[in-house]
Each structure stands twice: as C-alpha cells, then as structure tokens.
Design a protein around this motif. Structure first.
Motif, short mmCIF file in Angstrom:
data_model
loop_
_atom_site.label_atom_id
_atom_site.label_comp_id
_atom_site.label_asym_id
_atom_site.label_seq_id
_atom_site.Cartn_x
_atom_site.Cartn_y
_atom_site.Cartn_z
N VAL A 128 17.75 17.74 15.39
CA VAL A 128 18.78 16.94 14.71
C VAL A 128 20.06 17.77 14.70
O VAL A 128 20.13 18.79 14.02
CB VAL A 128 18.35 16.58 13.28
N ARG A 129 21.05 17.37 15.45
CA ARG A 129 22.34 18.06 15.43
C ARG A 129 23.02 17.78 14.10
O ARG A 129 23.30 16.63 13.76
CB ARG A 129 23.23 17.60 16.58
N GLY A 130 23.30 18.84 13.38
CA GLY A 130 23.84 18.71 12.04
C GLY A 130 22.84 19.08 10.97
O GLY A 130 23.22 19.32 9.82
N ALA A 147 20.74 12.48 -5.60
CA ALA A 147 20.06 13.76 -5.80
C ALA A 147 20.86 14.90 -5.18
O ALA A 147 20.87 16.02 -5.70
CB ALA A 147 18.66 13.71 -5.20
N ALA A 148 21.55 14.64 -4.07
CA ALA A 148 22.36 15.67 -3.42
C ALA A 148 23.73 15.83 -4.06
O ALA A 148 24.48 16.73 -3.65
CB ALA A 148 22.53 15.33 -1.95
N ALA A 163 20.76 15.22 7.16
CA ALA A 163 20.47 13.84 7.55
C ALA A 163 19.67 13.11 6.49
O ALA A 163 19.89 11.93 6.22
CB ALA A 163 19.73 13.83 8.89
N ARG A 164 18.73 13.80 5.88
CA ARG A 164 17.93 13.16 4.82
C ARG A 164 18.73 12.94 3.55
O ARG A 164 18.42 12.03 2.77
CB ARG A 164 16.71 14.03 4.53
N ASN A 165 19.75 13.76 3.34
CA ASN A 165 20.58 13.57 2.15
C ASN A 165 21.31 12.24 2.16
O ASN A 165 21.73 11.75 1.11
CB ASN A 165 21.59 14.71 2.03
N GLN A 210 31.92 12.02 1.12
CA GLN A 210 31.68 13.46 1.22
C GLN A 210 30.57 13.77 2.21
O GLN A 210 30.67 14.72 3.01
CB GLN A 210 31.33 14.02 -0.16
N TRP A 211 29.50 12.97 2.14
CA TRP A 211 28.42 13.20 3.10
C TRP A 211 28.89 12.97 4.53
O TRP A 211 28.55 13.74 5.43
CB TRP A 211 27.25 12.27 2.80
#
Length: 543
Positions: free
Chosen positions: A171-173, A186-187, A178-180, A193-194
């Motif tokens: 997974v680039r990044g 929770a993040a 990616a799961r956030n 921002q994400w």
C-alpha cells in the motif's frame, strides 16, 4: 538449572558500524509558487511510481532485465531518464522489502501453528515447563484455540501460495493510514486532513546521486551556497524558471549536522542522494541528503576488551549499565538511563536518543567499549506463545530493540566507541542468581536488571557469568596465593564462602597432612601421667 538442557551460547562479536549517512534540513523562505511546483512534481512522479510498482508486483518472480528496461523506457517518456531510474530503483527496494516482510509473516504463522498444535495435543490443565507450554486451562479455551488453529492454517496456506509465485501486497502511503480513512473519529482526523496526509505520503520527489556529475546530482542539485534546483519532468517543463528545464527555489538551505562532510562531497562531485518531503503536521518542507560511507574497520575483540567495558541491559523503560574491569569485576555503582516510550513517534525517538547520548558520554569519559545483547523479539511477540500474558507481550512489542541497536552502533561509531554484541540467553536469570544478592547491601539495592548488565559484560569479556570463588583474606598462611583463579564449571559452592581446610596451616607441611588433636606426652616428671611406669635402665659398669 540442573537437569535442564541449555542451548548453545553464541560467541560475542564486534558490531559492524554504519554504511551510510543521512542528514536533514528544512526548506525555508519558499514562495507560494515554489510550493505549488513541489506539489505538482510530487503528484506527477507519485502517480508514475504507483503505476510502476503495480507492474513490478504483477511480474512477481518472472521479473527480468528486459521487463525492467521496458518499464524504464515507458517512464522516461513522461519524466526523464534520471527520474525513471530513481523510480524503478525505489520500486525494486519496495518489492524486496515487502518480500522480506512476507517471509517473516510466514515464519510467525508457522510458529503459532506449532505452538497451538502442541498445546492442543496435551490434556486440559496440564502444566508446562520452562521450555514448552502446557495444555490449555479449560475445555472452553481448548475449543477456541482449535478454531484459531484452523484460521491460522488458512492464512498460512494463502501466504505460502503467494510466496511461491512472488505475489506481494503493498500500500503506497501505508496500510495504517489507509485504514484510518474508515476510522476518522478514532484517528482524530477530518476527511480533509486525512486526504492531505494521504496525498503527501504518496508523492515522490527523490533522486539518486551520480559521481562525476556536477555537485553529485543532476536531478536535484544543491550548490555549496545552499541553492536548491530541480530538473522538472517533461510534462511540467513549462514551469521552469532557469535554463535546461530547471526550477530554482528561493532561499538557501544549510546543513548544520555534518555540513562539512556534505560540502566536501559536493565540491568534489561525489554522489549525494536527495529527497524532498512534506510534513503535513507542521506544514513544512524538508530536504534529506544521504550518501554511502566506507564501513568502519572493526577493532579486534581482544582490543575492545582491554581495560574492561560497560555491560548494558535493555529494558522497557531504561538502560541498566554497570562498569566492569578486565577481570569481570563490577566497579563503582550501577547506572540507569531512563526513557519514556509513550506519546508520538518523534517523542519516543528523542527519548531513546537522549538515553543513548548519556550512555555514550559515560563510556567516552572512561574510554571503554559497550556490551549489549543481540536481541530479536521477532518470535516472542506471538500471543500463541505467551497466552494470557498480555501485559508481557505489550512490553516486548514496545521495546525498540532493533532501532535502539542500530542507533547505538551509528552514534558510537561517531565517537570511536566499540560495541560488542553478545548472546542474550540466560543473562537475566544467571545474573540475578549469582550477582544480585552479593552486591546488595544496606546502602545499595541491586536490581535484577543491574545484575543482568554484569552478566552481559562478563560474557562479552569471555568470562563465565558465575562469580569467582572468594579468596581468603591477607595475613593468613596462604596469603591469597592459590585461590585467585576462576572457579571451574563444575565446582560446587563456587559462589559461596571458602570452606575451612583441616590440617596444618604452615607452608612447611602439606595441607593434606592429617592433623592430630591428641595431647602429646610431657617432657617433665611432674606433668607425666600417673599410670606411666618408670623403668631404670642398668648402667654399664666398666673397669
């Protein structure tokens, strides 16, 4: 330890120094136009890098030099030959890293399957030993673990099938970021921002150095005066503000750390690689310069042991250290270098670095080497091995052993301090068994970790961990003459006080001679026993 089979202890060795250098500085005084150019270049090259990585992962084990050349030609049309070379090299490094991570994951799954299968084969409630775990505590736990064994079997089969054909998943990044996206609350991130972090992490603005080229890099060039310029990709050549399709940024950069070494390299046109990245948390652009260095020549182990050393025990919240002389005897008082591993990654890194700096300065003052355990908790983190000991697994997972060891070796090489790595087997157990109690008194409480640091230091010096047999004090007949050697491996009571040896205590008579406690006969008539018969011998009469 009687009756328990011990594994073979590996010999200590001198750790190899670093082979590369990386320094970082901030790009300051950037205009809005400069930042826009960096964003466009990063996004364009990042899309090319993602496309190239996808093709490399699709090739798997069928990758060849011809396919590599084909990919590079396709990238050259949309960027340049040097940008294409940097992208393909980064792609190969990423694939190789994913391949190593896949192998490590397979080994972890195999260890979990073996552990669960062994525990399921034992009766419920059977106790384990130091070497092997016992059965599960209840039938309910046994049933749950039997289902987990099937899950691990399926995962292992899938990973082994992927490994056989060279299929990896990248997974680039970053997978965590990616799961956030699906757990923004929770993040503690908004969607904007994400998105900003996700895009910045996928940008690609890095170029490998070239020896013999001007200032060591034709793609990202930094002059000795600190001027930074960039070779724009072909689709963005219209943004150039300098000849030959280059873009020169405003402001000048300064490398405060190792700046002289960097200046020496670029003035002689030696290769220097550069990377530009954006820190979304601070809204700052950074420039990282890196180059390879010849490996530091390791000193012989015998030379590193000269004059003693410092044994260091790595723990979850501190480094326990004790200075030892050349004979393995602890000198002075133990030292503890604490660090806090809570908080952000930058905070944890700073805490570890500060603790290591204090340790290295202490070793530098005494001109001593440092002995540390060659730890590897790769097989110790699985929950199948430690079961309900969740706190213990969290402590092991939180210890940055690999990062700490790498940073210690790198920082020690700069100060000319030798690092000796030793086998960590039984150091804590034997150190506490043989050294914790004798070194504890009314004014000092020796901890288990302090005792372990002595065990580590003695192993690095080539001594056994057990203490020497205590010699008798001076002003006795033997004058400490025959009990100063290291006690043998099988000597019972070797760490206890010296037993009394019966027999005469003079050098004229062997210590093995029997000693009598009977009273000898008196030489006078007054003290003679009453039951003794006196006989008068007849005198020889002569004429």
């Amino acid at each position: 330890m009687r009756g328990e089979s011990l594994r073979t202890i590996a010999a200590p060795f001198v750790a190899v120094g670093p082979s590369g250098v990386a320094i970082r500085t901030r790009l300051v005084h950037l205009r809005a136009e400069d930042e826009e150019v960096l964003r466009l270049v990063g996004a364009h090259l990042g899309s090319l890098a993602a496309r190239d990585l996808k093709r490399r992962c699709a090739d798997g084990l069928e990758h060849s030099a011809d396919s590599w050349a084909e990919r590079k030609r396709a990238l050259t049309k949309e960027s340049s030959s040097r940008w294409a070379g940097s992208i393909t090299k980064a792609t190969h490094d990423q694939w190789a890293l994913a391949r190593r991570a896949q192998s490590a994951h397979i080994h972890s799954l195999e260890a979990g399957v073996r552990t669960i299968a062994h525990r399921l084969s034992l009766p419920v409630g059977e106790k384990g030993s130091r070497r092997a775990p016992g059965g599960y505590r209840s039938a309910k736990e046994w049933f749950g673990k039997s289902r987990r064994l099937r899950v691990l079997h399926d995962r292992l089969s899938a990973e082994q099938a992927d490994h056989a054909v060279g299929r990896v998943r990248v997974v680039r990044g970053g997978k965590r970021l990616a799961r956030n996206r699906h757990n923004l609350k929770a993040a503690q991130l908004t969607q904007a921002q994400w998105r900003q972090r996700w895009e910045a992490s996928r940008w690609f603005v890095q170029a490998d150095g070239e020896s013999g080229k001007r200032f060591g890099n034709e793609t990202i060039r930094v002059t000795p005066e600190g001027e930074v310029s960039l070779k724009l990709p072909a689709p963005l050549a219209h943004l150039a503000n300098a000849p030959h399709g280059r873009y020169v940024f405003t402001g000048a950069v300064v490398f405060h750390h190792r700046g002289d070494e960097w200046a020496d390299r670029i003035t002689t046109n030696r290769a220097v690689a550069y990377r530009i990245h954006y820190d979304t948390g601070r809204s700052r652009w950074y420039l990282t310069a890196s180059w390879t260095i010849p490996p530091v020549k390791a000193v012989p182990l015998s030379q590193a042991r000269t004059g003693g050393l410092i044994g260091v025990d790595t723990n979850a919240d501190h480094l326990a250290a004790w200075r030892l002389d050349a004979h393995g005897n602890p000198c002075g008082e133990p030292r503890q270098f604490f660090y806090d591993l809570s908080g952000s990654a930058d905070h944890r890194d700073a805490q570890v670095r500060h603790a290591l700096i204090r340790l290295l300065h202490w070793a530098q003052r005494h001109d001593l080497s440092i002995a540390i355990e060659d730890l590897d908790f790769g097989t110790e983190k699985a929950r199948e091995k430690h079961g309900r000991r969740k706190r213990f697994r969290q402590v092991i997972s939180g210890m940055p052993v690999s990062k700490l060891r790498a940073r210690l070796v790198s920082m020690a090489a700069e100060l000319g301090i030798t690092i000796i790595a030793v086998d960590p087997a039984y150091t804590s157990r034997w150190g506490a068994q043989h050294w914790q109690k004798p070194l504890t008194h009314t004014t000092r409480k020796t901890t288990r970790h302090d005792a372990a640091s002595i065990a580590i230091g003695r192993r690095a010096l080539g001594h056994r961990i057990r203490r020497r047999t205590a010699p008798p004090p001076h002003d006795q007949s033997d004058r400490v003459g025959h009990r100063t050697a290291q006690a043998g491996h099988g000597t019972p009571g070797r760490e206890e006080t010296r037993p009394r040896i019966l027999g005469p205590r003079t050098r004229s008579v062997s210590p093995d001679a029997a000693r009598t406690r009977e009273t000898s006969a008196s030489t006078t008539v007054r003290d003679a026993p009453v039951d003794q018969d006196w006989v008068q011998d007849s005198l020889l009469l002569t004429d």
